[in-house]
Design a protein around this motif. Structure first.
Motif, PDB file in Angstrom:
ATOM      1  N   LEU A 359       0.826  -1.208   0.000  1.00 22.77           N
ATOM      2  CA  LEU A 359       0.000   0.000   0.000  1.00 22.77           C
ATOM      3  C   LEU A 359       0.864   1.263   0.000  1.00 22.77           C
ATOM      4  N   ILE A 360       1.949   1.241   0.739  1.00 24.33           N
ATOM      5  CA  ILE A 360       2.856   2.397   0.754  1.00 24.33           C
ATOM      6  C   ILE A 360       3.477   2.585  -0.626  1.00 24.33           C
ATOM      7  N   LYS A 361       3.840   1.495  -1.261  1.00 24.69           N
ATOM      8  CA  LYS A 361       4.373   1.571  -2.634  1.00 24.69           C
ATOM      9  C   LYS A 361       3.381   2.275  -3.557  1.00 24.69           C
ATOM     10  N   VAL A 400       3.899  10.252   4.023  1.00 24.23           N
ATOM     11  CA  VAL A 400       3.380  10.282   2.650  1.00 24.23           C
ATOM     12  C   VAL A 400       1.939  10.787   2.647  1.00 24.23           C
ATOM     13  N   LEU A 401       1.136  10.319   3.597  1.00 20.89           N
ATOM     14  CA  LEU A 401      -0.257  10.762   3.699  1.00 20.89           C
ATOM     15  C   LEU A 401      -0.348  12.250   4.019  1.00 20.89           C
ATOM     16  N   ILE A 402       0.539  12.744   4.867  1.00 20.67           N
ATOM     17  CA  ILE A 402       0.556  14.175   5.189  1.00 20.67           C
ATOM     18  C   ILE A 402       0.845  14.991   3.926  1.00 20.67           C
ATOM     19  N   ARG A 414      -8.899  13.762   0.105  1.00 19.86           N
ATOM     20  CA  ARG A 414      -9.992  13.332   0.975  1.00 19.86           C
ATOM     21  C   ARG A 414      -9.719  11.955   1.559  1.00 19.86           C
ATOM     22  N   GLU A 415      -9.281  11.010   0.732  1.00 23.67           N
ATOM     23  CA  GLU A 415      -9.003   9.663   1.235  1.00 23.67           C
ATOM     24  C   GLU A 415      -7.828   9.673   2.212  1.00 23.67           C
ATOM     25  N   ALA A 416      -6.802  10.459   1.902  1.00 25.16           N
ATOM     26  CA  ALA A 416      -5.660  10.568   2.821  1.00 25.16           C
ATOM     27  C   ALA A 416      -6.099  11.180   4.148  1.00 25.16           C
ATOM     28  N   ALA A 417      -7.003  12.152   4.076  1.00 29.62           N
ATOM     29  CA  ALA A 417      -7.502  12.791   5.297  1.00 29.62           C
ATOM     30  C   ALA A 417      -8.248  11.807   6.173  1.00 29.62           C
ATOM     31  N   TYR A 418      -9.055  10.957   5.588  1.00 30.94           N
ATOM     32  CA  TYR A 418      -9.756   9.943   6.374  1.00 30.94           C
ATOM     33  C   TYR A 418      -8.766   9.033   7.091  1.00 30.94           C
TER      34      TYR A 418
END
Length: 528
Positions: A359-361, A400-402, A414-418
C-alpha cells in the motif's frame, strides 16, 4: 461523507463515532454503495490501466493455423474509399460463397471470411460500419451454423469480434449472432472456436448494461465460467476478461450467480497462484466486480486464500495493469467485511507487513488511481484496532499521507484525510466523543497536515468539508496545553469555519457554529 441523519455539535454527539466507531463515519455504513459506485465507474480506471472494455482482435489466436501465416500483406496506405469498396466486395463474396455448391466451396468460404476479417482487423480506417451496411452480420450468423468446420467458425467469430469492438450501435448489430456465439462456448466446440466466441461476447458485454442483461438472459454466464477453468492460458485469460465485462453491474445478479457456481472460487485461486500476470490481471478484475456487487461473494472470498494471493501480488508486482485491479479488489474486501482486518490482516503476521508495504508503494506511485485506492484501503485498516493504528502510524505511510493531504488532487486528499483522522482516534463504543491518541495527533499536526484539513473545510463538497471540521475538532480538543485553537486560528481556520454560519445544510451549520462558539467564544485568549 458525513452522516446526514443527525446534526451533531462538538458538545454532544459527533460524527467521529461511526465507521468501525472511528473517524470515517459514513464509509462503513455505505460501503456497499461505494463499492457499487466504483464498479459502475470503473471503466475510466481500466482505461488508465491500459485495459479496454472492448478489444479488436488483430493477431490470430495462438494455436490456429493462421498464427503461422504472414499478416503483413495488408496494404495500409490505400484510400478510405478504396478500402470501403473492398469491404463491400468482401461481404458480397461472403454472400456468393453461401449460394454455391460443389468442389472448392469450403475454400471459397474461408477465403471470403478471411478477406473480410483482415479488412476489419486493420487499424488505419474503421470499416465496421461499411461491413454492417453491406449486410455482413446476418451472413456471418449463417457461417456460425452448427456442422461448419472449425476454421470457418473461427473466422466468422473473429469477424464478429471486431464488429463488436466498434461503436455502440455497431456492437448492438450483433444481437442476432449472440445465441450462436454463446452456443459455441460449449464443451463440443474446439478450444480455439470457444475462445474466439468468448472474445466476441466480451466485447458485447463491455458495451453496456442492456447488452449484458441480454447475454445473461441467453445463458452466457455458465459456459463462459467453464472456459475460465481452461488449462490453455490465452483461453482462461480471454474468458476471465469477458466474465469481468459480463458481471460488472450495476445489477448484482450475475456476480451473485457466478460465485455460487461449483469450482469458481478454486479457479480464481488457481489462476492467481500461476506466474501468468496477464491471467492474474483478468481474474483480479473478476474479484473486483464480485467484491463490489456480491455480499455472499465477499464472505466466501475473504475466508479463502484469495486475499493473501492478492496481497502477495500487491507486494511483489510493479505491473500497473495488475496492481490497479488487485488494489481495488483488496480495497473492496477491506471496506466490506470486518473479517479482513480483524482476522486476515492481523498485526504481527507477515501478511499485514506485506499489505502495508504494498500500500505504501502505491501511495508513493505517480499513478493517481493507485494513490487514491491505497489511501482508501488504508483508511479502513486505520479504522481498526489500536494495533493497526500504531502499525500504520509508525510506518512510512504517515509522512506520505501528510504530503498527499496538503498537495494531492481533491479525491486523493480526501481519502488521505480519512486515514490520518482514523489514526488519531480510538472508538468509545457509545455516544461520547472518541478518545484521541494524542501522540498521533501531535505528530500529524506538527508534520504539517493541518493546512490540508482546513483546505478541505473550504471545499464546496459538504461531506469533505465535514471531514475537515471533524479533524479541527480533534485538534482543538486534544492538542496539548490547549494550543489547538491557536494552531487552527494561525492557519485561518476560524474564517474557514465561519463560512458555514448561515449554511443551508443544518448539520454543517450546527457543527461549525458549535466549534466556533466552544473554542473561540468570549473567553478565548483570556488565559494567556
Amino acid at each position: 461523507m458525513a452522516d446526514d441523519s443527525a446534526s451533531p455539535s462538538p458538545s454532544s454527539a459527533s460524527p467521529l463515532q461511526h465507521h468501525r466507531e472511528a473517524l470515517k463515519s459514513s464509509v462503513r455504513n455505505t460501503a456497499a454503495s461505494r463499492r457499487r459506485e466504483q464498479a459502475i465507474a470503473i471503466g475510466k480506471e481500466r482505461r488508465e490501466a491500459l485495459i479496454r472494455a472492448k478489444r479488436v482482435c488483430r493477431a490470430p489466436i495462438s494455436g490456429s493455423d493462421e498464427a503461422e501465416m504472414e499478416e503483413g500483406d495488408m496494404v495500409v496506405d490505400e484510400e478510405k474509399a478504396c478500402l470501403e469498396a473492398k469491404t463491400a466486395h468482401a461481404v458480397e463474396e461472403l454472400k456468393s460463397a453461401l449460394s454455391i455448391q460443389g468442389k472448392g466451396v469450403q475454400k471459397k468460404k474461408i477465403e471470403a471470411l478471411r478477406d473480410l476479417r483482415r479488412l476489419l482487423s486493420q487499424p488505419e480506417v474503421p470499416l465496421v460500419d461499411t461491413a454492417i451496411k453491406a449486410g455482413a452480420v446476418p451472413l456471418l450468423v449463417q457461417y456460425l451454423s452448427f456442422g461448419s468446420s472449425d476454421e470457418q467458425l473461427l473466422e466468422a467469430a473473429w469477424c464478429l469480434t471486431n464488429i463488436a469492438a466498434g461503436e455502440p450501435e455497431e456492437t448492438k448489430s450483433l444481437l442476432p449472432a449472440l445465441p450462436l456465439l454463446i452456443a459455441h462456448l460449449g464443451e463440443k466446440s474446439s478450444t480455439l472456436v470457444a475462445e474466439q466466441c468468448a472474445w466476441a461476447i466480451g466485447n458485447v458485454a463491455g458495451e453496456g448494461a442492456e447488452l449484458r442483461s441480454t447475454l445473461l438472459a441467453q445463458g452466457a454466464l455458465r459456459p463462459l465460467t467453464r472456459l475460465m477453468f481452461s488449462s490453455k492460458g490465452s483461453t482462461a485469460r480471454t474468458a476471465a476478461w469477458a466474465m469481468s465485462n459480463l458481471i460488472k453491474g450495476p445489477d448484482p445478479k450475475a456476480a451473485n450467480e457466478l460465485i455460487t457456481i461449483d469450482g469458481v472460487l478454486n479457479a480464481i485461486i488457481a489462476s492467481l497462484e500461476k506466474e501468468d500476470e496477464e491471467l492474474a490481471t483478468e481474474v483480479a478484475w473478476v474479484v473486483v466486480y464480485i467484491s463490489a456487487l456480491s455480499d455472499r461473494g465477499i464472505s466466501l472470498i475473504v475466508r479463502s486464500s484469495v486475499p493473501q494471493l492478492l496481497i502477495g501480488r500487491l507486494f511483489s508486482s510493479e505491473n500497473l495493469q495488475l496492481l490497479i485491479p488487485v488494489l481495488r479488489g483488496l480495497g473492496n474486501l477491506i471496506a466490506a467485511d470486518d473479517y479482513m482486518v480483524d482476522s486476515v490482516l492481523t498485526v504481527g503476521n507477515n501478511i499485514i507487513d506485506q499489505a502495508l508495504s504494498g500500500l505504501i508503494k502505491c501511495l508513493k506511485s505517480d499513478n493517481r488511481v493507485l494513490r487514491k485506492e491505497s489511501s482508501w484501503a488504508l483508511s479502513n485498516i486505520a479504522a481498526g484496532s489500536s494495533e493497526h493504528k500504531k502499525l500504520i502510524f509508525a510506518s512510512e505511510a504517515t509522512p506520505v499521507l501528510i504530503r498527499l493531504v496538503t498537495s494531492a488532487q481533491f479525491d486523493i486528499r480526501r481519502e488521505a484525510a480519512y486515514t490520518l483522522g482514523n489514526l488519531c482516534v480510538v472508538p468509545t463504543g457509545n455516544c461520547e466523543l472518541p478518545k484521541i491518541i494524542v501522540e498521533h495527533l501531535v505528530a500529524i499536526v506538527d508534520g504539517g497536515a493541518l493546512p490540508g484539513f482546513i483546505h478541505l473545510v473550504r471545499s464546496a463538497d459538504v461531506d469533505t468539508a465535514g471531514l475537515g471540521l471533524q479533524f479541527l475538532e480533534l485538534v482543538m480538543r486534544g492538542y496539548p496545553n490547549k494550543q489547538g485553537p491557536k494552531l487552527v486560528e494561525m492557519e485561518d481556520g476560524i474564517e474557514a469555519m465561519e463560512r458555514f454560519q448561515f449554511h443551508e445544510n443544518e448539520q454543517m451549520r450546527n457543527m461549525a457554529n458549535g466549534l466556533v462558539d466552544e473554542y473561540f467564544g468570549e473567553d478565548y485568549g483570556l488565559d494567556e
